[in-house]
Design a protein around this motif. Sequence first.
Motif, PDB file in Angstrom:
ATOM      1  N   ALA A 129       0.940  -1.096  -0.064  1.00  0.00           N
ATOM      2  CA  ALA A 129       0.111  -0.082   0.131  1.00  0.00           C
ATOM      3  C   ALA A 129       0.536   1.239  -0.021  1.00  0.00           C
ATOM      4  CB  ALA A 129      -0.917   0.099   1.145  1.00  0.00           C
ATOM      5  N   VAL A 130       1.998   1.455   0.841  1.00  0.00           N
ATOM      6  CA  VAL A 130       2.870   2.370   1.007  1.00  0.00           C
ATOM      7  C   VAL A 130       3.527   2.568  -0.375  1.00  0.00           C
ATOM      8  CG1 VAL A 130       4.835   3.250   1.799  1.00  0.00           C
ATOM      9  CG2 VAL A 130       3.059   2.306   3.371  1.00  0.00           C
ATOM     10  N   ARG A 131       4.100   1.410  -1.284  1.00  0.00           N
ATOM     11  CA  ARG A 131       4.783   1.571  -2.438  1.00  0.00           C
ATOM     12  C   ARG A 131       3.626   2.047  -3.397  1.00  0.00           C
ATOM     13  NH1 ARG A 131       6.117  -3.852  -2.534  1.00  0.00           N
ATOM     14  NH2 ARG A 131       7.746  -3.253  -1.299  1.00  0.00           N
ATOM     15  N   GLN A 132       2.515   1.649  -3.536  1.00  0.00           N
ATOM     16  CA  GLN A 132       1.439   2.110  -4.559  1.00  0.00           C
ATOM     17  C   GLN A 132       1.186   3.685  -4.134  1.00  0.00           C
ATOM     18  OE1 GLN A 132      -2.046   0.112  -3.855  1.00  0.00           O
ATOM     19  NE2 GLN A 132      -1.548  -1.773  -5.228  1.00  0.00           N
ATOM     20  N   ALA A 133       1.140   4.101  -2.999  1.00  0.00           N
ATOM     21  CA  ALA A 133       0.988   5.559  -2.811  1.00  0.00           C
ATOM     22  C   ALA A 133       2.075   6.444  -3.196  1.00  0.00           C
ATOM     23  CB  ALA A 133       0.751   5.816  -1.114  1.00  0.00           C
ATOM     24  N   ARG A 134       3.550   5.739  -3.008  1.00  0.00           N
ATOM     25  CA  ARG A 134       4.731   6.228  -3.438  1.00  0.00           C
ATOM     26  C   ARG A 134       4.672   6.567  -4.921  1.00  0.00           C
ATOM     27  NH1 ARG A 134       8.962   4.552  -5.418  1.00  0.00           N
ATOM     28  NH2 ARG A 134       8.411   2.255  -4.660  1.00  0.00           N
ATOM     29  N   GLU A 135       4.444   5.665  -5.551  1.00  0.00           N
ATOM     30  CA  GLU A 135       4.194   5.470  -7.179  1.00  0.00           C
ATOM     31  C   GLU A 135       3.225   6.620  -7.324  1.00  0.00           C
ATOM     32  OE1 GLU A 135       3.760   1.608  -7.920  1.00  0.00           O
ATOM     33  OE2 GLU A 135       5.917   0.807  -7.579  1.00  0.00           O
ATOM     34  N   ALA A 136       2.139   6.593  -7.039  1.00  0.00           N
ATOM     35  CA  ALA A 136       1.042   7.594  -7.210  1.00  0.00           C
ATOM     36  C   ALA A 136       1.898   8.954  -7.148  1.00  0.00           C
ATOM     37  CB  ALA A 136       0.036   7.397  -6.649  1.00  0.00           C
ATOM     38  N   LEU A 137       2.429   9.382  -5.903  1.00  0.00           N
ATOM     39  CA  LEU A 137       2.958  10.519  -5.804  1.00  0.00           C
ATOM     40  C   LEU A 137       4.111  10.902  -6.653  1.00  0.00           C
ATOM     41  CD1 LEU A 137       2.947  10.828  -1.756  1.00  0.00           C
ATOM     42  CD2 LEU A 137       1.530  12.100  -3.415  1.00  0.00           C
ATOM     43  N   GLU A 138       5.085   9.875  -6.902  1.00  0.00           N
ATOM     44  CA  GLU A 138       6.037  10.249  -7.868  1.00  0.00           C
ATOM     45  C   GLU A 138       5.499  10.394  -9.265  1.00  0.00           C
ATOM     46  OE1 GLU A 138       8.542   6.575  -7.378  1.00  0.00           O
ATOM     47  OE2 GLU A 138       9.451   7.661  -5.950  1.00  0.00           O
ATOM     48  N   GLY A 139       4.454  10.001  -9.624  1.00  0.00           N
ATOM     49  CA  GLY A 139       3.764  10.221 -10.863  1.00  0.00           C
ATOM     50  C   GLY A 139       3.287  11.567 -11.059  1.00  0.00           C
ATOM     51  N   GLU A 140       2.888  12.119  -9.981  1.00  0.00           N
ATOM     52  CA  GLU A 140       2.777  13.565  -9.837  1.00  0.00           C
ATOM     53  C   GLU A 140       3.698  14.600  -9.794  1.00  0.00           C
ATOM     54  OE1 GLU A 140      -0.696  15.290  -9.458  1.00  0.00           O
ATOM     55  OE2 GLU A 140      -1.505  13.389 -10.123  1.00  0.00           O
ATOM     56  N   LYS A 141       4.640  14.034  -9.045  1.00  0.00           N
ATOM     57  CA  LYS A 141       6.013  14.844  -9.284  1.00  0.00           C
ATOM     58  C   LYS A 141       6.442  14.989 -10.599  1.00  0.00           C
ATOM     59  CE  LYS A 141       7.780  14.281  -4.638  1.00  0.00           C
ATOM     60  NZ  LYS A 141       8.851  13.691  -3.665  1.00  0.00           N
TER      61      LYS A 141
END
Length: 132
Positions: A66-78
């Motif tokens: 779940a944390v990995r998915q959240a991080r990947e989503a945020l990195e996509g935003e970045k």
Amino acid sequence: MTENQFESTVVVEISPQTEELVESEMAGETDELKRETKALIEALKRRAQAEAESAGTLTRETYLNAVRQAREALEGEKLIERDRLERSFAVVQEEAEKNWHLLLKEISEFGDRLQNAAKAAWEAFNAPRPES
């Protein structure tokens, strides 16, 4: 707005940690961008927690996923923001170069005018004078 269109507003409680993270990492960004990013982070945290809880127990692997998915989503935003900033920088750079070239052209034209004025003054100074 037509009858079929409506806008929904969702109130999202922002944790102090998210508030601090976004304010420190996105200093200089617009309030709207910060607000939307905070809401995104909180939504991702809630979704990660809900997914972890729906699995039955909060296992380490479920949490990490779940944390990995959240991080990947945020990195996509970045990446999206970085691309937008890079495009903006390129536009500013193009405008600066265009203005620089215009300034150089104006300086050159001014130099030519000064040279012509100096030549005209020299010729007027050295022109034969009628004898008195």
